[in-house]
Design a protein around this motif. Sequence first.
Motif, mmCIF file in Angstrom:
data_model
loop_
_atom_site.group_PDB
_atom_site.id
_atom_site.type_symbol
_atom_site.label_atom_id
_atom_site.label_comp_id
_atom_site.label_asym_id
_atom_site.label_seq_id
_atom_site.Cartn_x
_atom_site.Cartn_y
_atom_site.Cartn_z
ATOM 1 N N UNK A 43 0.828 -1.204 0.000
ATOM 2 C CA UNK A 43 0.000 0.000 0.000
ATOM 3 C C UNK A 43 0.864 1.256 0.000
ATOM 4 N N UNK A 44 1.918 1.235 0.816
ATOM 5 C CA UNK A 44 2.800 2.400 0.916
ATOM 6 C C UNK A 44 3.402 2.754 -0.440
ATOM 7 N N UNK A 45 3.741 1.709 -1.200
ATOM 8 C CA UNK A 45 4.385 1.954 -2.501
ATOM 9 C C UNK A 45 3.442 2.605 -3.494
ATOM 10 N N UNK A 46 2.131 2.484 -3.232
ATOM 11 C CA UNK A 46 1.155 3.051 -4.173
ATOM 12 C C UNK A 46 0.890 4.531 -3.921
ATOM 13 N N UNK A 47 1.272 5.025 -2.746
ATOM 14 C CA UNK A 47 0.963 6.420 -2.407
ATOM 15 C C UNK A 47 1.861 7.372 -3.192
ATOM 16 N N UNK A 48 1.239 8.434 -3.726
ATOM 17 C CA UNK A 48 1.974 9.394 -4.560
ATOM 18 C C UNK A 48 2.001 10.768 -3.896
ATOM 19 N N UNK A 49 3.054 11.495 -4.175
ATOM 20 C CA UNK A 49 3.242 12.840 -3.613
ATOM 21 C C UNK A 49 2.017 13.724 -3.858
#
Length: 214
Positions: free
Chosen positions: A71-77
């Motif tokens: 999930x963390x890897x999917x979060x974008x700036x």
Amino acid sequence: MEFSERQARIVEIVKSSSPITGEQIAAKLDLTRATLRPDLTILTMAGILDARPRVGYFLKEQKESSPIMEQLRLLRVGDFKSLPISVRENISIYDAIVTMFTQNVGTLTVVGENQNLKGMVSRKDLLKSALGKTDLQQVPVSIIMTRMPNIIMTTADEPILDAARKLTLHQIDSLPVVEAFIDEKGEERYEVIGRFTKTNVAKIFVQIGTLGKR
Ligand code: ADP
């Protein structure tokens, strides 16, 4: 996954002598168990190691990472950025200090026409100039800012993990979020559309932790 040097050594040790307790790993590395704890926690969370109580650590068979890491890897700036707080190059150091207080930020982006990124000015830059004999009312902020092309930037589509890595790697508090454009002279410029700071990272961390507690 990129390991730190110490994490890579822990993985090697576990590979060659599992199951192995935290104390035993610490002894092999000549470190205390307390020093090792964050690395062991991260390697376990990331799904690299597994731990059985009273047995010790071993390598996890299937290498898929834990759901939270996915999930963390999917979060974008772009989904977490704050509004940019920008000043023009010609404002005085004094006015930059006032802006920092009124806007309650630690770093200002310095921009030209069309929000075109010119530089960044941080608390320490301003403190440094206040230590000298500089006339704070007269000298423009452009004299003391860190300027392009030395600015570390991020974009809305960058994963927050990569942006956070830039913050830690370069030991800075804030990244301007930019969109590249080509100016009338055909040169690449960067329009400032936001800021991504250590505070954003801390807020994401707290939100994930709090939701997980329900
Ligand atoms: P502080 O000065 O409050 O500790 P920083 O650690 O962010 O804040 O700033 C340290 C130095 O890095 C300052 O000289 C500042 O101008 C510069 N700096 C700040 N942000 C950036 C950035 N995104 N890219 C390059 N340099 C930066």
